[in-house]
Design a protein around this motif. Sequence first.
Motif, short mmCIF file in Angstrom:
data_model
loop_
_atom_site.label_atom_id
_atom_site.label_comp_id
_atom_site.label_asym_id
_atom_site.label_seq_id
_atom_site.Cartn_x
_atom_site.Cartn_y
_atom_site.Cartn_z
N LEU A 124 0.81 -1.24 -0.23
CA LEU A 124 0.02 0.05 0.05
C LEU A 124 0.87 1.31 0.01
CD1 LEU A 124 -3.00 -0.47 2.42
CD2 LEU A 124 -3.19 -0.12 -0.10
N LEU A 161 -7.93 0.64 -1.40
CA LEU A 161 -8.63 0.27 -0.24
C LEU A 161 -9.74 0.12 -0.61
CD1 LEU A 161 -7.15 2.05 2.97
CD2 LEU A 161 -6.81 -0.51 2.27
N SER A 164 1.26 -2.76 6.29
CA SER A 164 2.05 -1.26 5.68
C SER A 164 2.92 -0.73 6.54
CB SER A 164 0.73 -0.43 5.13
OG SER A 164 1.21 0.27 4.07
N PHE A 177 2.09 5.88 6.53
CA PHE A 177 0.58 6.32 7.00
C PHE A 177 0.52 6.62 8.47
CE2 PHE A 177 0.40 3.45 3.41
CZ PHE A 177 -0.73 4.12 2.29
N ILE A 196 -5.14 3.85 8.08
CA ILE A 196 -5.87 2.66 7.53
C ILE A 196 -6.90 2.13 8.13
CG2 ILE A 196 -5.26 0.41 6.82
CD1 ILE A 196 -2.33 1.47 5.97
#
Length: 256
Positions: A169, A179, A196, A221, A226
């Motif tokens: 990702l 996603l 990820s 991220f 997420i």
Amino acid sequence: MTPTAPTEALEQTLALIQPALRPAEPEIRDGYLDLLGEQRAAGSGPGQQLMESAGLARIYERYWRPTLGRLLMGAMGPGMRDEQTIAIEMLDLADGDRVLDVACGPGNFTRAFAEEDHGLVVGIDASSAMLARAVHETRAPGVAYVRGDAASLPFVDGAFDGVCCFAALYLIEEPIKALDEIVRVLAPGGRVALLSSVNRGLVPAPVTNAVARPLTGIRVFGRDEITDALRERGLEKVAQRLSGLAQFVSARRPGR
Ligand SMILES: C[S@@+](CC[C@H](N)C(=O)[O-])C[C@H]1O[C@@H](n2cnc3c(N)ncnc32)[C@H](O)[C@@H]1O
């Protein structure tokens, strides 16, 4: 690179492709179904460019991926075999399940799923070099590989009982679109397993990304980015496990 006839697993995979995208004459290259042709799905950053290299595809599983795992998760973190076990547990695989491995690379997780599950296992990736390697390394009959874009999956809604996306990702140009697609192709009751990057430092993720992403092509991220995105898309039982600079995330689509 002689085109060959589809295997039974490829025939089953073709039946899961959206009718409008299903090729009348499937292009089979080096044993995988190529839905991209001259198109490039991966971005132009250094990380993505590297994934197109046949040299990297050859050393990826043995050297590159274990080193990446150590860098992300530390010396005491899970090794490759542990990661495969984690993915299989998160997907809660039952024999006969249909599984999709998004950004499958050389099939290092795809093959592990096929050992557990004798249903259809499909690996999709944008890199020809990675897919050629995946086909070369795969013996199980129920596995098919497709060259396609994670941010625009070619499959019909609800096609798979389990969808995995490990170590990718952060490389995919449009991860939130990926996603969306992962959730869309998940059947009611289906499970998702993700690995990820995650921001663990004091510097906010957007700042880290502004500096590191142009150099490496890798996105970091935010801690809840997420998990929140999965909840917003209606998934339940969203669970996150942190390991160094990585996160394992699992979730389930309600129903069944
Ligand atoms: C680091 S490898 C991960 C392979 C494997 N899942 C693993 O955990 O080792 C990342 C893969 O993502 C693929 N990739 C990047 N962008 C993609 C996209 N938009 N669609 C499909 N695959 C993509 C690359 O080609 C590469 O094979």
